[in-house]
Scaffold this motif. Structure first.
Motif, PDB file in Angstrom:
ATOM      1  N   HIS A 146      30.700  19.415  42.397  1.00 39.90           N
ATOM      2  CA  HIS A 146      30.110  20.331  41.427  1.00 39.90           C
ATOM      3  C   HIS A 146      28.794  20.872  41.990  1.00 39.90           C
ATOM      4  N   LEU A 147      28.370  22.015  41.486  1.00 36.72           N
ATOM      5  CA  LEU A 147      27.210  22.717  42.016  1.00 36.72           C
ATOM      6  C   LEU A 147      26.088  22.737  40.988  1.00 36.72           C
ATOM      7  N   PHE A 148      24.857  22.647  41.483  1.00 38.71           N
ATOM      8  CA  PHE A 148      23.687  22.654  40.615  1.00 38.71           C
ATOM      9  C   PHE A 148      22.845  23.897  40.887  1.00 38.71           C
ATOM     10  N   THR A 149      22.318  24.487  39.827  1.00 38.03           N
ATOM     11  CA  THR A 149      21.414  25.612  39.978  1.00 38.03           C
ATOM     12  C   THR A 149      20.469  25.628  38.780  1.00 38.03           C
ATOM     13  N   ARG A 150      19.693  26.685  38.647  1.00 37.68           N
ATOM     14  CA  ARG A 150      18.745  26.817  37.540  1.00 37.68           C
ATOM     15  C   ARG A 150      18.762  28.233  36.996  1.00 37.68           C
ATOM     16  N   VAL A 151      18.341  28.354  35.722  1.00 38.92           N
ATOM     17  CA  VAL A 151      18.134  29.662  35.095  1.00 38.92           C
ATOM     18  C   VAL A 151      16.670  29.756  34.683  1.00 38.92           C
ATOM     19  N   PRO A 164       7.452  26.308  42.626  1.00 41.43           N
ATOM     20  CA  PRO A 164       7.659  26.024  44.056  1.00 41.43           C
ATOM     21  C   PRO A 164       9.037  26.430  44.559  1.00 41.43           C
ATOM     22  N   LEU A 165      10.081  26.227  43.745  1.00 46.06           N
ATOM     23  CA  LEU A 165      11.423  26.595  44.199  1.00 46.06           C
ATOM     24  C   LEU A 165      11.549  28.094  44.369  1.00 46.06           C
ATOM     25  N   LEU A 166      11.152  28.858  43.350  1.00 49.50           N
ATOM     26  CA  LEU A 166      11.266  30.313  43.452  1.00 49.50           C
ATOM     27  C   LEU A 166      10.398  30.861  44.577  1.00 49.50           C
ATOM     28  N   ALA A 167       9.203  30.290  44.726  1.00 42.57           N
ATOM     29  CA  ALA A 167       8.300  30.786  45.767  1.00 42.57           C
ATOM     30  C   ALA A 167       8.832  30.531  47.167  1.00 42.57           C
ATOM     31  N   SER A 168       9.727  29.553  47.319  1.00 43.90           N
ATOM     32  CA  SER A 168      10.258  29.222  48.643  1.00 43.90           C
ATOM     33  C   SER A 168      11.413  30.122  49.063  1.00 43.90           C
ATOM     34  N   ARG A 174      15.836  34.841  45.324  1.00 43.80           N
ATOM     35  CA  ARG A 174      15.122  34.428  44.117  1.00 43.80           C
ATOM     36  C   ARG A 174      15.726  35.077  42.874  1.00 43.80           C
ATOM     37  N   GLU A 175      16.156  36.311  43.007  1.00 41.22           N
ATOM     38  CA  GLU A 175      16.699  37.039  41.855  1.00 41.22           C
ATOM     39  C   GLU A 175      17.968  36.397  41.301  1.00 41.22           C
ATOM     40  N   THR A 176      18.682  35.636  42.123  1.00 37.60           N
ATOM     41  CA  THR A 176      19.922  35.016  41.637  1.00 37.60           C
ATOM     42  C   THR A 176      19.646  33.884  40.655  1.00 37.60           C
ATOM     43  N   GLN A 195      30.337  32.156  45.853  1.00 36.72           N
ATOM     44  CA  GLN A 195      30.283  32.482  47.283  1.00 36.72           C
ATOM     45  C   GLN A 195      30.120  33.983  47.436  1.00 36.72           C
ATOM     46  N   GLY A 196      29.986  34.401  48.686  1.00 32.01           N
ATOM     47  CA  GLY A 196      30.022  35.827  48.995  1.00 32.01           C
ATOM     48  C   GLY A 196      28.719  36.541  48.710  1.00 32.01           C
ATOM     49  N   GLU A 197      28.825  37.868  48.602  1.00 32.65           N
ATOM     50  CA  GLU A 197      27.648  38.702  48.396  1.00 32.65           C
ATOM     51  C   GLU A 197      26.953  38.335  47.081  1.00 32.65           C
ATOM     52  N   GLY A 198      25.658  38.152  47.152  1.00 32.44           N
ATOM     53  CA  GLY A 198      24.897  37.798  45.963  1.00 32.44           C
ATOM     54  C   GLY A 198      25.100  36.369  45.509  1.00 32.44           C
ATOM     55  N   GLU A 199      25.576  35.489  46.411  1.00 32.82           N
ATOM     56  CA  GLU A 199      25.831  34.092  46.038  1.00 32.82           C
ATOM     57  C   GLU A 199      24.607  33.475  45.368  1.00 32.82           C
TER      58      GLU A 199
END
Length: 206
Positions: A146-151, A164-168, A174-176, A195-199
């Motif tokens: 499974h995959l982890f991300t943030r909103v 710190p995450l966005l700044a890196s 960052r926009e994703t 996957q792919g463009e805009g992943e």
């Protein structure tokens, strides 16, 4: 005549077991993980409730109709304690009794529909870090893990700039992680591209 004691059977030394190989984490059976009202995280009648929605897309841009999106977040006050009760059971029938409509648990589980779309009604997250965010976990067919991300929400631009995450991340990546404000107040769209463009940027915890 006395009975002779049974001698334990001697087994040769067994070789160590190998780890079980990874398997894909989907598709899912409808009775196994989703629950009624899984996306209705905001208690009833809350004027500050927001709607977060989007699509899950695969590597060629096609919607994924059998993905599962889980959300975890702090409450508006930044508290991470939450409350129990996302999946309550009826003590008499053992069936699902639904949320109690009062407590905010900070957890949601939403299956995508036939169009790959998901929707959650929740509360704006507080700030346990420089910028408030909602944690996301994605399960989908074809994934070994499974995959982890943030909103992140777009109106928190100043706080987002200090995160710190966005700044890196480069601006395009960052926009994703930043939702797009919808035409109606309190609505946000957050698409997840596997996957792919805009992943979407995914996180690895160690």
């Amino acid at each position: 005549m006395p009975t002779q004691p049974t001698q334990p059977t001697q087994h040769p030394q067994r070789p160590p077991l190998s780890p079980t190989p990874s398997h894909t984490v989907g598709p899912f059976y409808g009775y196994a993980l989703p629950f009624t009202g899984g996306g209705d995280m905001a208690p009833a009648g809350r004027a500050d409730a927001i709607t977060l929605h989007g699509y899950v897309y695969d590597g060629v841009g096609a919607p994924v109709p059998d993905a599962l999106v889980e959300l975890w977040q702090a409450g508006p006050d930044g508290s991470l304690s939450g409350a129990p009760g996302s999946i309550r059971r009826d003590p008499v029938t053992g069936g699902y009794a639904g949320r109690n409509g009062v407590d905010f648990t900070g957890f949601g589980r939403i299956p995508t529909d036939a169009d790959g779309h998901w929707t959650a009604h929740t509360l704006p997250p507080g700030a346990p870090s420089p910028a408030p965010y909602i944690s996301v976990c994605v399960h989908a067919r074809g994934l070994l893990h499974h995959l982890f991300t943030r909103v992140y929400l777009p109106e928190n631009a100043t706080a987002n700039a200090a995160d710190p995450l966005l700044a890196s991340l480069p601006p395009a990546r960052r926009e994703t992680l930043v939702a797009t404000a919808g035409p109606q107040p309190g609505t946000y769209r957050f698409d997840i591209r596997l996957q792919g463009e805009g992943e979407t940027v995914f996180l690895e915890f160690r």
